[in-house]
Scaffold this motif. Sequence first.
Motif, short mmCIF file in Angstrom:
data_model
loop_
_atom_site.label_atom_id
_atom_site.label_comp_id
_atom_site.label_asym_id
_atom_site.label_seq_id
_atom_site.Cartn_x
_atom_site.Cartn_y
_atom_site.Cartn_z
N GLY A 125 0.81 -1.21 0.00
CA GLY A 125 0.00 0.00 0.00
C GLY A 125 0.84 1.25 0.00
N ASP A 126 2.14 1.11 0.21
CA ASP A 126 3.06 2.25 0.21
C ASP A 126 3.48 2.54 -1.23
OD1 ASP A 126 4.96 4.17 0.57
OD2 ASP A 126 6.15 3.07 2.04
N ILE A 127 2.87 3.55 -1.81
CA ILE A 127 3.12 3.84 -3.23
C ILE A 127 3.93 5.13 -3.41
CG2 ILE A 127 1.12 2.57 -4.07
CD1 ILE A 127 -0.38 5.24 -4.23
N GLN A 128 4.65 5.54 -2.38
CA GLN A 128 5.49 6.72 -2.50
C GLN A 128 6.55 6.50 -3.59
OE1 GLN A 128 6.84 8.38 1.45
NE2 GLN A 128 6.18 6.33 2.08
N PRO A 129 6.87 7.53 -4.35
CA PRO A 129 7.93 7.38 -5.36
C PRO A 129 9.25 6.91 -4.76
CG PRO A 129 6.71 9.41 -5.74
CD PRO A 129 6.22 8.85 -4.43
N SER A 130 9.55 7.37 -3.56
CA SER A 130 10.80 6.96 -2.92
C SER A 130 10.79 5.47 -2.59
CB SER A 130 11.05 7.76 -1.63
OG SER A 130 9.97 7.60 -0.73
N ALA A 131 9.61 4.93 -2.24
CA ALA A 131 9.50 3.50 -1.96
C ALA A 131 9.72 2.70 -3.24
CB ALA A 131 8.13 3.17 -1.36
N LEU A 132 9.13 3.16 -4.35
CA LEU A 132 9.30 2.48 -5.62
C LEU A 132 10.77 2.44 -6.02
CD1 LEU A 132 6.34 4.01 -7.68
CD2 LEU A 132 6.38 1.85 -6.45
N ALA A 133 11.45 3.58 -5.88
CA ALA A 133 12.86 3.65 -6.25
C ALA A 133 13.70 2.75 -5.37
CB ALA A 133 13.35 5.09 -6.17
N ARG A 134 13.38 2.73 -4.09
CA ARG A 134 14.19 1.95 -3.15
C ARG A 134 14.09 0.46 -3.41
NH1 ARG A 134 13.59 2.01 3.48
NH2 ARG A 134 15.38 0.65 3.92
N VAL A 135 12.87 -0.05 -3.66
CA VAL A 135 12.73 -1.49 -3.86
C VAL A 135 13.38 -1.92 -5.17
CG1 VAL A 135 10.68 -1.67 -2.42
CG2 VAL A 135 10.42 -1.28 -4.88
N ARG A 136 13.35 -1.04 -6.17
CA ARG A 136 14.02 -1.38 -7.43
C ARG A 136 15.53 -1.44 -7.24
NH1 ARG A 136 10.96 -1.67 -11.89
NH2 ARG A 136 8.89 -0.76 -11.88
N GLU A 137 16.07 -0.52 -6.45
CA GLU A 137 17.51 -0.55 -6.16
C GLU A 137 17.90 -1.83 -5.43
OE1 GLU A 137 18.36 2.94 -3.93
OE2 GLU A 137 18.12 4.31 -5.64
N LEU A 138 16.97 -2.35 -4.63
CA LEU A 138 17.25 -3.57 -3.86
C LEU A 138 16.97 -4.84 -4.64
CD1 LEU A 138 15.86 -2.47 -0.36
CD2 LEU A 138 18.25 -2.93 -0.95
N GLY A 139 16.49 -4.71 -5.89
CA GLY A 139 16.37 -5.89 -6.73
C GLY A 139 14.98 -6.34 -7.12
N ALA A 140 13.94 -5.66 -6.62
CA ALA A 140 12.58 -6.03 -7.04
C ALA A 140 12.38 -5.68 -8.50
CB ALA A 140 11.55 -5.30 -6.17
N VAL A 141 11.69 -6.55 -9.23
CA VAL A 141 11.52 -6.30 -10.67
C VAL A 141 10.31 -5.44 -10.96
CG1 VAL A 141 12.65 -8.46 -11.28
CG2 VAL A 141 10.16 -8.40 -11.09
N ASP A 142 9.31 -5.40 -10.03
CA ASP A 142 8.13 -4.60 -10.29
C ASP A 142 7.36 -4.37 -8.99
OD1 ASP A 142 6.23 -3.16 -11.87
OD2 ASP A 142 6.74 -4.48 -13.54
N PHE A 143 6.26 -3.59 -9.09
CA PHE A 143 5.52 -3.14 -7.92
C PHE A 143 4.04 -3.16 -8.25
CE2 PHE A 143 3.63 -0.22 -4.99
CZ PHE A 143 4.45 -0.15 -3.88
N VAL A 144 3.23 -3.72 -7.34
CA VAL A 144 1.77 -3.73 -7.48
C VAL A 144 1.19 -3.04 -6.25
CG1 VAL A 144 -0.31 -5.11 -7.76
CG2 VAL A 144 1.84 -5.90 -8.74
N ALA A 145 0.34 -2.06 -6.47
CA ALA A 145 -0.27 -1.35 -5.35
C ALA A 145 -1.44 -2.15 -4.78
CB ALA A 145 -0.75 0.03 -5.80
N LYS A 146 -1.60 -2.11 -3.47
CA LYS A 146 -2.77 -2.72 -2.82
C LYS A 146 -3.94 -1.75 -2.90
CE LYS A 146 -0.54 -5.67 0.68
NZ LYS A 146 -0.42 -5.91 2.13
N PRO A 147 -5.17 -2.25 -3.01
CA PRO A 147 -5.52 -3.66 -3.21
C PRO A 147 -5.13 -4.11 -4.62
CG PRO A 147 -7.47 -2.30 -3.39
CD PRO A 147 -6.37 -1.39 -2.96
#
Length: 334
Positions: free
Chosen positions: A83-105
């Motif tokens: 549920g955390d859709i902040q731009p900084s969260a998206l950038a951080r998880v990509r830097e850590l290796g996540a390939v993509d992001f899905v917002a809840k719900p």
Amino acid sequence: MKTPVLICDDSSVARRQLARSFPLDWDVQLMYATNGQECLALLETANPEVLFLDLNMPGMDGYQVLQAIRERHLQVIVIIVSGDIQPSALARVRELGAVDFVAKPCDSTKLAQIIDHHGIKDSARRRRLALQLGEWLDPQVRDVYQELTNVAMGQAGDLLARLLNVFVTLPIPNVNILEVNELAMALHSIDHNAATSGICQGFIGGGISGEALLLLNDSSFKEIAALMNYGGELNDAVELELLMDVGNILIGAMLTGLAKQLDVHFSQGHPVVLGQHSQVAELVRANRSRWQRTLAIEISYGIEGHDISCDLMLLFTEDSLKTLKYKVEYLLED
């Protein structure tokens, strides 16, 4: 075959809702974790290929799980569901290796698009994507291998340019960890519908070993013969000789350039003919027993003003990776 999938979320409602959102035509074997510690334990024991990971969990959160995956060199495709859709969260998880992001719900249409975009339903593409996220393709390590290759590639191109009196166009080298069944896909610059000839030459030195693979589009031989001032009739024997000549120039110069930078000396074996007048896929398939999992550095040479297509790929054995990383550690220092 079922795809082993792990869903990690502290909410049972979120876990069930995500599971119901998967595409109906995706055959999965589901596992569940309620926190980060359970997730890591299942990653190491059950070997899921895909992880859907929540970020905000008590104890070990999703960011810490991503960091642990990187530190432990676990090969898994991670998609964040949060549920955390902040731009900084998206950038951080990509830097850590996540390939993509899905917002809840989770939206089933959006999830299906992501799964299709990354080719996650296909086992070979999953494997390739997971390998690209491993230790050996850490962005810093990739950059180092790419820069070493750039230097050696320039030296090889200069030698070829002087011998043929031409301008050689130099590409950005591709660096990847590949399985044998992915070599044909990696050799993307050669027309896969055209006839191709190839040779392979082994090399070893300083705890590093591998093979250099040179593939030349058959349509290139006429112009190569002209550049080398060969005026006779082209036949299989002559084309093989020309292929060997090009291989000696490019493979020898590349290995010499890399050896100097790595402070090793490579001994080269005798070149082996992989095949003549075959498609790339056939050459790879016929010689698949030669290669397994490997670090592959691909260079696609071109000659300005001439219809010449030539691919050189250096295939380092998996056993060489630790030595290679040790050799380049000084370049990773701040």
